[in-house]
Design a protein around this motif. Sequence first.
Motif, PDB file in Angstrom:
ATOM      1  N   ILE A 121       0.843  -1.206   0.000  1.00 55.64           N
ATOM      2  CA  ILE A 121       0.000   0.000   0.000  1.00 55.64           C
ATOM      3  C   ILE A 121       0.871   1.246   0.000  1.00 55.64           C
ATOM      4  O   ILE A 121       0.599   2.209  -0.714  1.00 55.64           O
ATOM      5  N   ALA A 122       1.933   1.227   0.801  1.00 60.33           N
ATOM      6  CA  ALA A 122       2.829   2.387   0.872  1.00 60.33           C
ATOM      7  C   ALA A 122       3.440   2.670  -0.497  1.00 60.33           C
ATOM      8  O   ALA A 122       3.543   3.823  -0.905  1.00 60.33           O
ATOM      9  N   ALA A 123       3.824   1.621  -1.202  1.00 59.61           N
ATOM     10  CA  ALA A 123       4.405   1.796  -2.536  1.00 59.61           C
ATOM     11  C   ALA A 123       3.370   2.356  -3.507  1.00 59.61           C
ATOM     12  O   ALA A 123       3.685   3.202  -4.348  1.00 59.61           O
ATOM     13  N   GLU A 124       2.103   1.917  -3.367  1.00 63.07           N
ATOM     14  CA  GLU A 124       1.024   2.387  -4.245  1.00 63.07           C
ATOM     15  C   GLU A 124       0.674   3.843  -3.987  1.00 63.07           C
ATOM     16  O   GLU A 124       0.283   4.560  -4.898  1.00 63.07           O
ATOM     17  N   THR A 125       0.787   4.300  -2.720  1.00 65.51           N
ATOM     18  CA  THR A 125       0.344   5.649  -2.366  1.00 65.51           C
ATOM     19  C   THR A 125       1.448   6.691  -2.464  1.00 65.51           C
ATOM     20  O   THR A 125       1.209   7.860  -2.242  1.00 65.51           O
ATOM     21  N   ASP A 126       2.666   6.289  -2.801  1.00 64.99           N
ATOM     22  CA  ASP A 126       3.772   7.228  -2.938  1.00 64.99           C
ATOM     23  C   ASP A 126       3.714   7.862  -4.319  1.00 64.99           C
ATOM     24  O   ASP A 126       4.536   7.598  -5.181  1.00 64.99           O
ATOM     25  N   GLU A 127       2.694   8.725  -4.504  1.00 64.29           N
ATOM     26  CA  GLU A 127       2.435   9.292  -5.826  1.00 64.29           C
ATOM     27  C   GLU A 127       3.419  10.379  -6.230  1.00 64.29           C
ATOM     28  O   GLU A 127       3.842  10.440  -7.361  1.00 64.29           O
ATOM     29  N   ASP A 128       3.773  11.251  -5.276  1.00 67.51           N
ATOM     30  CA  ASP A 128       4.615  12.378  -5.660  1.00 67.51           C
ATOM     31  C   ASP A 128       6.094  12.138  -5.381  1.00 67.51           C
ATOM     32  O   ASP A 128       6.928  12.949  -5.765  1.00 67.51           O
ATOM     33  N   GLY A 129       6.451  11.043  -4.713  1.00 72.49           N
ATOM     34  CA  GLY A 129       7.840  10.711  -4.465  1.00 72.49           C
ATOM     35  C   GLY A 129       8.544  11.616  -3.478  1.00 72.49           C
ATOM     36  O   GLY A 129       9.758  11.569  -3.354  1.00 72.49           O
ATOM     37  N   VAL A 130       7.782  12.456  -2.762  1.00 67.74           N
ATOM     38  CA  VAL A 130       8.378  13.379  -1.806  1.00 67.74           C
ATOM     39  C   VAL A 130       8.502  12.696  -0.447  1.00 67.74           C
ATOM     40  O   VAL A 130       7.545  12.117   0.057  1.00 67.74           O
ATOM     41  N   LEU A 131       9.705  12.763   0.143  1.00 65.49           N
ATOM     42  CA  LEU A 131       9.899  12.247   1.492  1.00 65.49           C
ATOM     43  C   LEU A 131       9.535  13.347   2.482  1.00 65.49           C
ATOM     44  O   LEU A 131       9.872  14.509   2.273  1.00 65.49           O
ATOM     45  N   ARG A 132       8.808  12.961   3.546  1.00 62.42           N
ATOM     46  CA  ARG A 132       8.344  13.957   4.503  1.00 62.42           C
ATOM     47  C   ARG A 132       8.802  13.610   5.913  1.00 62.42           C
ATOM     48  O   ARG A 132       8.884  12.457   6.276  1.00 62.42           O
ATOM     49  N   SER A 133       9.066  14.632   6.691  1.00 59.20           N
ATOM     50  CA  SER A 133       9.411  14.442   8.094  1.00 59.20           C
ATOM     51  C   SER A 133       8.129  14.565   8.912  1.00 59.20           C
ATOM     52  O   SER A 133       7.264  15.369   8.598  1.00 59.20           O
ATOM     53  N   ALA A 134       7.994  13.738   9.927  1.00 67.85           N
ATOM     54  CA  ALA A 134       6.792  13.781  10.757  1.00 67.85           C
ATOM     55  C   ALA A 134       7.163  13.598  12.221  1.00 67.85           C
ATOM     56  O   ALA A 134       8.228  13.091  12.530  1.00 67.85           O
ATOM     57  N   ARG A 135       6.270  13.997  13.113  1.00 68.44           N
ATOM     58  CA  ARG A 135       6.491  13.873  14.552  1.00 68.44           C
ATOM     59  C   ARG A 135       5.415  13.005  15.174  1.00 68.44           C
ATOM     60  O   ARG A 135       4.501  12.555  14.534  1.00 68.44           O
ATOM     61  N   ASN A 136       5.561  12.847  16.462  1.00 68.45           N
ATOM     62  CA  ASN A 136       4.570  12.201  17.309  1.00 68.45           C
ATOM     63  C   ASN A 136       4.552  10.684  17.192  1.00 68.45           C
ATOM     64  O   ASN A 136       5.595  10.061  17.123  1.00 68.45           O
TER      65      ASN A 136
END
Length: 133
Positions: A53-68
């Motif tokens: 699912i993660a591979a399917e939803t990586d549409e824009d190829g942008v890596l993001r930083s997240a917290r929590n």
Amino acid sequence: MTHFRIREAASLLGVSDDTIRRWAGEGILTLSRDASGHQVVSGAELAERAQAIAAETDEDGVLRSARNRFTGLVTKVRVDGLMAQVELQSGPHRVVSLMTAEAAEELGLEVGSKAVAVVKATMVIVETERTSS
């Protein structure tokens, strides 16, 4: 081996209960019954599906930083001497944590188990629910 009921499996993957049942009907997931007669799916199989699912939803190829906190499924555990590398798939987010091998063992981390990655600055802490041994 860790198993999850349909509702919890759906929640972990961010889909509906009906989607889990449909995937089972299509042969994408395998359902079995637990000791109580409830339909369950293995954690390892959910971990594989989470990665797909993660591979399917990586549409824009942008890596993001997240917290929590990121609740998800353990997809890899690599132990080398005193250290362990644990990968967690939380929806489309892959979280990697380095910890002592002792901590990974104490947490009972294995592919397919449910865990929570707690992120603060550059530190990643993985939590699991206590189980009676």
